[in-house]
Scaffold this active site. Structure first.
Site, PDB file in Angstrom:
ATOM      1  N   VAL A  11      41.098  48.954  55.648  1.00  0.00           N
ATOM      2  CA  VAL A  11      41.701  49.990  54.806  1.00  0.00           C
ATOM      3  C   VAL A  11      42.431  51.037  55.647  1.00  0.00           C
ATOM      4  O   VAL A  11      43.594  51.362  55.392  1.00  0.00           O
ATOM      5  CB  VAL A  11      40.594  50.640  53.921  1.00  0.00           C
ATOM      6  CG1 VAL A  11      41.133  51.839  53.171  1.00  0.00           C
ATOM      7  CG2 VAL A  11      40.040  49.617  52.943  1.00  0.00           C
ATOM      8  N   LYS A  35      39.301  47.891  70.359  1.00  0.00           N
ATOM      9  CA  LYS A  35      40.220  47.814  69.215  1.00  0.00           C
ATOM     10  C   LYS A  35      41.370  48.803  69.408  1.00  0.00           C
ATOM     11  O   LYS A  35      42.541  48.456  69.229  1.00  0.00           O
ATOM     12  CB  LYS A  35      39.426  48.153  67.938  1.00  0.00           C
ATOM     13  CG  LYS A  35      40.215  47.969  66.666  1.00  0.00           C
ATOM     14  CD  LYS A  35      39.459  48.496  65.456  1.00  0.00           C
ATOM     15  CE  LYS A  35      38.504  47.490  64.864  1.00  0.00           C
ATOM     16  NZ  LYS A  35      37.890  47.974  63.614  1.00  0.00           N
ATOM     17  N   PHE A 152      42.745  50.048  46.250  1.00  0.00           N
ATOM     18  CA  PHE A 152      42.609  48.812  45.472  1.00  0.00           C
ATOM     19  C   PHE A 152      43.288  47.623  46.140  1.00  0.00           C
ATOM     20  O   PHE A 152      43.537  46.606  45.500  1.00  0.00           O
ATOM     21  CB  PHE A 152      43.193  49.005  44.064  1.00  0.00           C
ATOM     22  CG  PHE A 152      42.518  50.101  43.284  1.00  0.00           C
ATOM     23  CD1 PHE A 152      41.289  49.876  42.676  1.00  0.00           C
ATOM     24  CD2 PHE A 152      43.091  51.359  43.167  1.00  0.00           C
ATOM     25  CE1 PHE A 152      40.652  50.881  41.957  1.00  0.00           C
ATOM     26  CE2 PHE A 152      42.467  52.371  42.454  1.00  0.00           C
ATOM     27  CZ  PHE A 152      41.238  52.136  41.843  1.00  0.00           C
ATOM     28  N   GLU A 155      43.228  41.839  50.250  1.00  0.00           N
ATOM     29  CA  GLU A 155      43.502  41.296  51.578  1.00  0.00           C
ATOM     30  C   GLU A 155      44.611  40.255  51.437  1.00  0.00           C
ATOM     31  O   GLU A 155      44.664  39.519  50.453  1.00  0.00           O
ATOM     32  CB  GLU A 155      42.244  40.638  52.151  1.00  0.00           C
ATOM     33  CG  GLU A 155      41.222  41.656  52.550  1.00  0.00           C
ATOM     34  CD  GLU A 155      40.000  41.029  53.222  1.00  0.00           C
ATOM     35  OE1 GLU A 155      40.090  39.902  53.727  1.00  0.00           O
ATOM     36  OE2 GLU A 155      38.962  41.695  53.222  1.00  0.00           O
ATOM     37  N   GLY A 257      37.008  28.116  39.925  1.00  0.00           N
ATOM     38  CA  GLY A 257      37.046  27.586  41.290  1.00  0.00           C
ATOM     39  C   GLY A 257      35.645  27.389  41.813  1.00  0.00           C
ATOM     40  O   GLY A 257      34.716  27.076  41.055  1.00  0.00           O
ATOM     41  N   CYS A 264      34.635  42.245  49.482  1.00  0.00           N
ATOM     42  CA  CYS A 264      34.556  43.281  48.433  1.00  0.00           C
ATOM     43  C   CYS A 264      33.716  42.906  47.222  1.00  0.00           C
ATOM     44  O   CYS A 264      32.722  43.583  46.933  1.00  0.00           O
ATOM     45  CB  CYS A 264      35.962  43.647  47.988  1.00  0.00           C
ATOM     46  SG  CYS A 264      36.821  44.591  49.232  1.00  0.00           S
TER      47      CYS A 264
HETATM   48  C1  UDX Z   1      39.430  42.581  45.797  1.00  0.00           C
HETATM   49  C2  UDX Z   1      40.196  43.362  44.710  1.00  0.00           C
HETATM   50  O1  UDX Z   1      41.196  42.520  44.117  1.00  0.00           O
HETATM   51  C3  UDX Z   1      40.834  44.599  45.294  1.00  0.00           C
HETATM   52  O2  UDX Z   1      41.459  45.361  44.264  1.00  0.00           O
HETATM   53  C4  UDX Z   1      39.755  45.434  45.968  1.00  0.00           C
HETATM   54  O3  UDX Z   1      40.308  46.545  46.594  1.00  0.00           O
HETATM   55  C5  UDX Z   1      38.983  44.609  46.997  1.00  0.00           C
HETATM   56  O4  UDX Z   1      38.463  43.432  46.378  1.00  0.00           O
HETATM   57  P1  UDX Z   1      40.065  40.903  47.793  1.00  0.00           P
HETATM   58  O5  UDX Z   1      38.609  40.859  48.136  1.00  0.00           O
HETATM   59  O6  UDX Z   1      41.064  41.034  48.894  1.00  0.00           O
HETATM   60  O7  UDX Z   1      40.366  42.124  46.778  1.00  0.00           O
HETATM   61  O8  UDX Z   1      40.368  39.539  47.033  1.00  0.00           O
HETATM   62  P2  UDX Z   1      41.005  39.040  45.641  1.00  0.00           P
HETATM   63  O9  UDX Z   1      42.404  38.604  45.838  1.00  0.00           O
HETATM   64  O10 UDX Z   1      40.764  40.002  44.567  1.00  0.00           O
HETATM   65  O11 UDX Z   1      40.123  37.710  45.409  1.00  0.00           O
HETATM   66  C6  UDX Z   1      38.710  37.755  45.375  1.00  0.00           C
HETATM   67  C7  UDX Z   1      38.083  36.395  45.213  1.00  0.00           C
HETATM   68  O12 UDX Z   1      38.223  35.937  43.883  1.00  0.00           O
HETATM   69  C8  UDX Z   1      38.639  35.276  46.095  1.00  0.00           C
HETATM   70  O13 UDX Z   1      37.541  34.556  46.619  1.00  0.00           O
HETATM   71  C9  UDX Z   1      39.439  34.421  45.130  1.00  0.00           C
HETATM   72  O14 UDX Z   1      39.517  33.081  45.533  1.00  0.00           O
HETATM   73  C10 UDX Z   1      38.641  34.585  43.858  1.00  0.00           C
HETATM   74  N1  UDX Z   1      39.393  34.365  42.614  1.00  0.00           N
HETATM   75  C11 UDX Z   1      40.397  35.232  42.271  1.00  0.00           C
HETATM   76  C12 UDX Z   1      39.045  33.305  41.782  1.00  0.00           C
HETATM   77  O15 UDX Z   1      38.144  32.519  42.080  1.00  0.00           O
HETATM   78  N2  UDX Z   1      39.729  33.151  40.603  1.00  0.00           N
HETATM   79  C13 UDX Z   1      40.722  33.982  40.209  1.00  0.00           C
HETATM   80  O16 UDX Z   1      41.262  33.789  39.129  1.00  0.00           O
HETATM   81  C14 UDX Z   1      41.065  35.047  41.079  1.00  0.00           C
END
Ligand code: UDX
Length: 434
Positions: A11, A35, A152, A155, A257, A264
């Protein structure tokens, strides 16, 4: 504006680099000297598309600097963003020891009015505690405000998400801090139509946990539908697409999936469960989200075992190791769970991932790593798709068919076209469909 970011992890680093690209002066601080040394040379410490260019430009223009010096970081900025990690404790509570340490540092070095912003994901009431801590440990009577401004970003999409957020949330208790934060965010929003929600500090803190819990719930709902579709021989993609077309529901985050992973969702919903506990609210809703998510990968593993019958000695290829595409993050990645089970049951595992292999090498030393997906697939008796990287969508299916000993696909992300795969002669198993 002069901004500092305490904690140059996901972040802090990405947000700092984005604000530097808008012309602000940024100090990114971290206690990890190695780092900071790398960052000073413009070397990225995380894999995030577009970040390296922003860092290089920021360093060249002098808009971003990196340091381990906490005193300077605090003294030379108008707004101090707390971006340290808040890992889960054994019992699921967020571990706030790093946040507390930063608050104590701020107490020690604060010499004039500053705004202190909680940017890390923290439970409700953290800002209150940060304020109390600064007051308790400070021997001078310096005025300051604590603001909650949750992040929000996703990644793999961090730069875009920071510069084009769906909304900006600012939890502030008075006009002075609110107006300064608005002045800062106007430089991101410009003439874009991005809503800004000004809330109380506590509401802002709850918004982040609430949003992530809702998104996790959507995914678990999709996986629940997939489960019933598998048993009842319906097609989850058809069902979910039609459900999502209701504007009140929406099509996003309804892909079934092998379960959500990452740093997160699993951590945040656990922490939110603890918050509910603390405030005497029943958390069976979150228990259900978690249990469906665990079942998603377990069902997938069972399906593989049922179809292959004996795993011992079988050559199995796993494509995709990161918890999702465009990242090398393997925290809570379902692929690791799948690999562990197959490996423990005697399968010979061959893997490929465009960027996450170095990290997995630290966990599994007894599996085979390949730089090319075709080489990983060659000679295998099953192909297991765990992460939907774009490059896997472009794989030549005919070539795959020719390379495999027994052409069976277990598609954990419904990435391949089922009909095309079947037409070519593959035995195909998607999620929520036959
Ligand atoms: C998430 C939130 O989206 C973000 O707003 C917050 O700040 C941090 O947490 P992130 O962890 O980067 O972000 O991943 P994200 O793209 O949201 O995906 C999370 C997980 O959900 C992944 O493992 C993805 O494969 C899974 N996923 C997502 C599904 O299995 N199905 C979906 O339809 C969408």
């Amino acid at each position: 504006m002069k901004l500092s970011f305490i904690g140059s992890g996901y972040v802090g680093l990405t947000t700092g680099a984005c604000f530097a690209s808008l012309g602000h002066h940024i100090i990114c601080q971290d206690i990890d000297e190695q780092k900071i040394r790398k960052l000073k040379k413009g070397e990225c410490t995380i894999f995030e598309p577009g970040l390296e260019d922003l860092l290089k430009n920021g360093l060249a223009s002098g808009n971003i600097e990196f340091t381990t010096n906490i005193k300077r970081t605090i003294r030379e900025s108008e707004i101090i963003f707390i971006c340290v990690n808040t890992p889960p404790k054994e019992d699921g509570h967020a571990d706030l020891r790093f946040v507390e340490r930063v608050a104590r540092d701020i107490a020690r070095y604060l010499d004039e009015y500053k705004i202190i912003v909680d940017k890390s994901t923290v439970p409700i009431r953290t800002a209150e505690k940060v304020k109390e801590t600064i007051e308790r440990y400070s021997d001078k009577k310096v005025n300051f405000d604590v603001v909650s401004n949750p992040e929000f970003l996703r990644e793999g999409n961090a730069i875009f998400d920071i510069l084009n957020p769906d909304r900006v949330v600012i939890g502030a208790e008075n006009e002075r801090s609110k107006n300064t934060m608005l002045r800062l965010y106007k430089t991101i929003i410009k003439d874009k139509k991005i809503p800004i929600k000004i809330t109380s500090v506590k509401s802002a803190e709850l918004i982040k946990h609430g949003a992530n819990t809702f998104l996790a719930a959507k995914i678990s709902f999709a996986n629940l539908i997939a489960e019933v579709c598998e048993n009842a021989q319906a097609d989850a993609s058809e069902v979910l697409e039609a459900i999502g077309l209701d504007e009140r529901i929406g099509t996003q985050f309804l892909r079934p999936g092998i379960g959500f992973g990452g740093s997160c969702f699993p951590k945040d919903i656990k922490a939110f469960k603890k918050t509910l506990e603390v405030f005497g609210v029943n958390h069976s809703f979150i228990d259900a989200i978690e249990s469906i998510n665990n079942r998603a990968s377990e069902r997938f593993i069972k399906k593989i075992e049922k179809m292959l019958w004996v795993l011992d000695g079988k050559s199995i290829c796993v494509l995709g190791l990161a918890f999702k595409p465009n990242t090398d993050d393997i925290r809570n990645a379902p692929a690791l769970k799948v690999i562990k089970y197959l490996k423990d049951n005697g399968a010979k595992i061959r893997v490929h991932d465009p960027v996450a292999m170095p990290k997995v090498k630290n966990i599994f030393s007894d599996i085979l790593y390949f730089e090319n997906p075709y080489e990983a697939i060659s000679g295998s008796e099953a192909l297991i798709m765990c992460t939907e990287w774009d490059e896997y969508k472009k794989l030549d299916m005919k070539k795959l068919f020719a390379l495999m000993v027994t052409p069976i696909i277990f598609d954990g992300r419904n990435l391949f076209n089922r009909n095309e795969a079947k037409k070519l002669g593959f035995k195909y198993h998607g999620v929520g469909k036959q």
